[in-house]
Design an enzyme around this catalytic site. Sequence first.
Site, PDB file in Angstrom:
ATOM      1  N   TYR A   1     -10.041  -6.628   7.219  1.00 56.07           N
ATOM      2  CA  TYR A   1      -9.377  -6.279   5.951  1.00 56.07           C
ATOM      3  C   TYR A   1      -9.504  -7.417   4.941  1.00 56.07           C
ATOM      4  CZ  TYR A   1      -5.574  -4.539   2.932  1.00 56.07           C
ATOM      5  OH  TYR A   1      -4.822  -4.075   1.875  1.00 56.07           O
TER       6      TYR A   1
ATOM      7  N   SER B   1      -6.621  -6.986  -2.615  1.00 55.55           N
ATOM      8  CA  SER B   1      -5.343  -7.289  -1.957  1.00 55.55           C
ATOM      9  C   SER B   1      -5.088  -8.791  -2.046  1.00 55.55           C
ATOM     10  CB  SER B   1      -5.416  -6.884  -0.480  1.00 55.55           C
ATOM     11  OG  SER B   1      -4.318  -7.425   0.236  1.00 55.55           O
TER      12      SER B   1
HETATM   13  P1  NAI Z   1      -1.214   4.667   1.037  1.00 53.26           P
HETATM   14  O1  NAI Z   1      -1.595   4.925   2.452  1.00 53.26           O
HETATM   15  O2  NAI Z   1       0.170   4.939   0.580  1.00 53.26           O
HETATM   16  O3  NAI Z   1      -2.237   5.442   0.095  1.00 53.26           O
HETATM   17  C1  NAI Z   1      -3.610   5.375   0.335  1.00 53.26           C
HETATM   18  C2  NAI Z   1      -4.255   6.691  -0.023  1.00 53.26           C
HETATM   19  O4  NAI Z   1      -5.676   6.553   0.211  1.00 53.26           O
HETATM   20  C3  NAI Z   1      -3.778   7.868   0.854  1.00 53.26           C
HETATM   21  O5  NAI Z   1      -3.474   8.974   0.035  1.00 53.26           O
HETATM   22  C4  NAI Z   1      -4.966   8.146   1.757  1.00 53.26           C
HETATM   23  O6  NAI Z   1      -5.083   9.526   2.116  1.00 53.26           O
HETATM   24  C5  NAI Z   1      -6.127   7.698   0.876  1.00 53.26           C
HETATM   25  N1  NAI Z   1      -7.314   7.387   1.670  1.00 53.26           N
HETATM   26  C6  NAI Z   1      -7.390   6.641   2.797  1.00 53.26           C
HETATM   27  N2  NAI Z   1      -8.652   6.627   3.251  1.00 53.26           N
HETATM   28  C7  NAI Z   1      -9.386   7.369   2.390  1.00 53.26           C
HETATM   29  C8  NAI Z   1     -10.734   7.741   2.317  1.00 53.26           C
HETATM   30  N3  NAI Z   1     -11.617   7.355   3.269  1.00 53.26           N
HETATM   31  N4  NAI Z   1     -11.155   8.490   1.281  1.00 53.26           N
HETATM   32  C9  NAI Z   1     -10.280   8.907   0.335  1.00 53.26           C
HETATM   33  N5  NAI Z   1      -8.977   8.622   0.358  1.00 53.26           N
HETATM   34  C10 NAI Z   1      -8.537   7.851   1.368  1.00 53.26           C
HETATM   35  O7  NAI Z   1      -1.619   3.130   0.777  1.00 53.26           O
HETATM   36  P2  NAI Z   1      -1.243   2.084  -0.387  1.00 53.26           P
HETATM   37  O8  NAI Z   1      -0.333   1.104   0.197  1.00 53.26           O
HETATM   38  O9  NAI Z   1      -0.893   2.803  -1.627  1.00 53.26           O
HETATM   39  O10 NAI Z   1      -2.659   1.374  -0.559  1.00 53.26           O
HETATM   40  C11 NAI Z   1      -3.540   1.663  -1.630  1.00 53.26           C
HETATM   41  C12 NAI Z   1      -4.516   0.510  -1.754  1.00 53.26           C
HETATM   42  O11 NAI Z   1      -3.795  -0.681  -2.033  1.00 53.26           O
HETATM   43  C13 NAI Z   1      -5.346   0.232  -0.509  1.00 53.26           C
HETATM   44  O12 NAI Z   1      -6.660  -0.118  -0.897  1.00 53.26           O
HETATM   45  C14 NAI Z   1      -4.641  -0.960   0.105  1.00 53.26           C
HETATM   46  O13 NAI Z   1      -5.492  -1.731   0.900  1.00 53.26           O
HETATM   47  C15 NAI Z   1      -4.200  -1.698  -1.135  1.00 53.26           C
HETATM   48  N6  NAI Z   1      -3.103  -2.634  -0.943  1.00 53.26           N
HETATM   49  C16 NAI Z   1      -1.851  -2.208  -0.570  1.00 53.26           C
HETATM   50  C17 NAI Z   1      -0.834  -3.135  -0.407  1.00 53.26           C
HETATM   51  C18 NAI Z   1       0.560  -2.739  -0.011  1.00 53.26           C
HETATM   52  O14 NAI Z   1       1.384  -3.648   0.233  1.00 53.26           O
HETATM   53  N7  NAI Z   1       0.898  -1.459   0.037  1.00 53.26           N
HETATM   54  C19 NAI Z   1      -1.058  -4.569  -0.604  1.00 53.26           C
HETATM   55  C20 NAI Z   1      -2.410  -4.906  -1.023  1.00 53.26           C
HETATM   56  C21 NAI Z   1      -3.378  -3.958  -1.178  1.00 53.26           C
END
Ligand code: NAI
Length: 250
Positions: A156, A143
């Site tokens: 985080y 991130s």
């Molecule tokens: P999101 O919540 O839309 O998708 C995350 C997915 O990971 C979900 O489908 C969820 O069920 C799954 N998940 C969560 N915990 C889990 C676990 N213990 N085991 C298996 N699956 C699990 O989130 P998003 O925004 O797409 O984030 C994806 C990655 O990107 C994360 O690592 C987040 O920290 C990172 N990120 C996101 C940013 C943003 O602005 N959206 C910015 C920087 C990093």
Amino acid sequence: MGELDGEAAFVTGGASGIGRAGAHALAGVGAQVMIADLNAVGAAEVAEEIRSAGGTAQSVGCDVTDEAAIQAGLEATVEAFGGLTLAFNNAGNALGQARIHETDAADWRASIEVNLTSIFLCMKHELAWMMDHGGGCIVNTSSGAARVPAPGRAPYSAAKRGVVALTAQAARDYGSLGIRVNTVLPGVIDTPALRSNHDDEALDRLRRFLPSGRLGDSNEIADAVVWLCSPGSRYVNGQALVVDGGGILA
Ligand code: NAI
């Protein structure tokens, strides 16, 4: 013919947001994709979307904090596609965040588990397979918070900086075995997770703050992931690629 024809990819957190976009993008250039997510129903839906679009995908329910579940997910990938050549270790969340003096130790541990230990556990088993089978390519999701912490996000930020370190370590230790390991640092990306933490006013404030004037799109991270998995980045290893429209390091 796709650039990644014949590759077999394991994508965590593929049921939503950045992982879902990554799974679609990898499949769109020919990779066979196993979508692994805590949300097994959502993962199955994304696999079906990909198949409907002409790609190859399957899904598996998987908690990335559970080593046995990761092993089972990777075994399912090898069984389904005959190998494992790509991994996008992306699942994570920004839950339970506070300033350091206000952070419960349990919340700290939970965030480190899902955002950092998960990457260690996934890589442990992916690397073991790849080093015995001719190499491969891994992309981890960190991130922008790894570089510039968002206010009140102690666990985080620490976990995501740890992902950068672990990525460089893996590249150092496994580069000679034909394995590349890189990480993407997304900026502020319009995903269900972001929307669940920010109301419209907060999103507008973010847009005004960002030099791009807009939130990032998940597909813009997915494009970077495809590049990091492709021959075009064959001499890029151990790197942390910020994809943020110029917002974080400006
Ligand atoms: P999101 O919540 O839309 O998708 C995350 C997915 O990971 C979900 O489908 C969820 O069920 C799954 N998940 C969560 N915990 C889990 C676990 N213990 N085991 C298996 N699956 C699990 O989130 P998003 O925004 O797409 O984030 C994806 C990655 O990107 C994360 O690592 C987040 O920290 C990172 N990120 C996101 C940013 C943003 O602005 N959206 C910015 C920087 C990093």
